[in-house]
Design a protein around this motif. Structure first.
Motif, PDB file in Angstrom:
ATOM      1  N   VAL A  98       0.848  -1.194   0.000  1.00 18.82           N
ATOM      2  CA  VAL A  98       0.000   0.000   0.000  1.00 18.82           C
ATOM      3  C   VAL A  98       0.884   1.244   0.000  1.00 18.82           C
ATOM      4  O   VAL A  98       1.859   1.320   0.757  1.00 18.82           O
ATOM      5  CB  VAL A  98      -0.932   0.039   1.233  1.00 18.82           C
ATOM      6  CG1 VAL A  98      -1.726   1.351   1.270  1.00 18.82           C
ATOM      7  CG2 VAL A  98      -1.887  -1.139   1.239  1.00 18.82           C
ATOM      8  N   VAL A 169      -7.554   2.189  -0.276  1.00 22.58           N
ATOM      9  CA  VAL A 169      -7.622   1.558   1.046  1.00 22.58           C
ATOM     10  C   VAL A 169      -8.263   2.549   2.005  1.00 22.58           C
ATOM     11  O   VAL A 169      -7.867   3.719   2.070  1.00 22.58           O
ATOM     12  CB  VAL A 169      -6.210   1.182   1.545  1.00 22.58           C
ATOM     13  CG1 VAL A 169      -6.275   0.603   2.945  1.00 22.58           C
ATOM     14  CG2 VAL A 169      -5.553   0.196   0.577  1.00 22.58           C
ATOM     15  N   THR A 176     -11.240  -1.861   8.197  1.00 23.35           N
ATOM     16  CA  THR A 176     -10.468  -1.352   7.067  1.00 23.35           C
ATOM     17  C   THR A 176     -10.805  -2.217   5.865  1.00 23.35           C
ATOM     18  O   THR A 176     -11.195  -3.382   6.012  1.00 23.35           O
ATOM     19  CB  THR A 176      -8.949  -1.365   7.361  1.00 23.35           C
ATOM     20  OG1 THR A 176      -8.253  -0.688   6.309  1.00 23.35           O
ATOM     21  CG2 THR A 176      -8.397  -2.779   7.481  1.00 23.35           C
ATOM     22  N   ILE A 178     -10.645  -2.465   1.123  1.00 21.27           N
ATOM     23  CA  ILE A 178     -10.052  -2.047  -0.149  1.00 21.27           C
ATOM     24  C   ILE A 178     -11.129  -2.062  -1.226  1.00 21.27           C
ATOM     25  O   ILE A 178     -11.807  -3.077  -1.423  1.00 21.27           O
ATOM     26  CB  ILE A 178      -8.913  -3.001  -0.563  1.00 21.27           C
ATOM     27  CG1 ILE A 178      -7.874  -3.124   0.549  1.00 21.27           C
ATOM     28  CG2 ILE A 178      -8.252  -2.513  -1.855  1.00 21.27           C
ATOM     29  CD1 ILE A 178      -6.831  -4.198   0.298  1.00 21.27           C
TER      30      ILE A 178
END
Length: 232
Positions: A98, A169, A176, A178
């Motif tokens: 990321v 993201v 969390t 994506i």
């Protein structure tokens, strides 16, 4: 002894198994154990299985026979009565690169200011945790993962964006995730991955699967563009 789950009809061709309704690795492991065991049976009556945080939906072929429902209930009950050792599943360990550059994470600076933290600290906190993929939803291949460090927990945006680029993201509450495709969305965006999270042409189109253990690996903006170019 009181059961720690319930089984109930869901429409005319599905049932749902529900455990205690909370985000818990222990509960989710029960979901996954049951999910993988039922998948391994490849039973002709069971058409699909949809795992979530604390539930499992079993879609069955109601037209297969008059007793299809009763048979599926029996199969599910047998699975639930098996010991954890009999149905245990080993999770995949995945590292996802990321880039946390503000140009790719438009909410990163605001989050750092709101929490009185440096951007580096936000990145450190987000990458030091191994996240469990609890479920896929919202979009094909969108992994709902948890849980983030308490300091990072942030409510969804009051006004969702009209278009979020694939690979973004984000954080929403203690989760969390994506974005696998360009789409609207209200998560707080803190970075972007060059990994394609959904590819309809692949045999297994979703990059992540429920139960995967994910760690984010920070990469520079230059490395991001190189990786992104190489996947084309």
């Amino acid at each position: 002894m009181k059961k720690k789950y319930i089984i109930a009809p869901l429409g005319d061709s599905a049932i749902i198994i529900e455990w205690e309704q909370e985000i818990s690795p222990v509960i989710h492991q029960r979901v996954l154990n049951t999910y993988h065991y039922l998948r391994s049976l490849q039973h002709i009556y069971i058409l699909d299985l949809i795992p979530a945080y604390a539930s499992l939906t079993v879609i069955y072929n109601a037209r297969a026979a008059r007793y299809a429902y009763d048979e599926v209930i029996r199969i599910v009950t047998d699975a639930l009565n098996m010991s954890a050792a009999e149905v245990a599943v080993v999770s995949r360990q995945i590292e996802i690169p990321v880039c946390y550059d503000p140009s790719l994470g438009p909410d990163l600076l605001a989050m750092a200011e709101q929490k009185s933290l440096s951007v580096d600290k936000i990145v450190e906190l987000h990458t030091q945790t191994t996240y469990t993929v609890y479920m896929l939803g919202f979009l094909p291949g969108f992994p709902y993962m948890g849980t983030v460090d308490d300091i990072l927990a942030t409510p969804r945006l009051k006004k969702p964006r009209v278009k979020i680029p694939a690979g973004s993201v984000g954080i929403a509450g203690a989760q969390t995730g994506i974005y696998p495709l360009d789409s609207p969305g209200g998560w707080n965006l803190i970075g972007k991955t060059p990994v394609r999270m959904f590819d309809a042409e692949k045999e297994i189109p979703c990059y992540c699967q429920p139960g995967d253990q994910v760690r984010f690996v920070p990469v520079s903006l230059e490395e991001f563009h190189e990786l992104n170019h190489n996947r084309q």
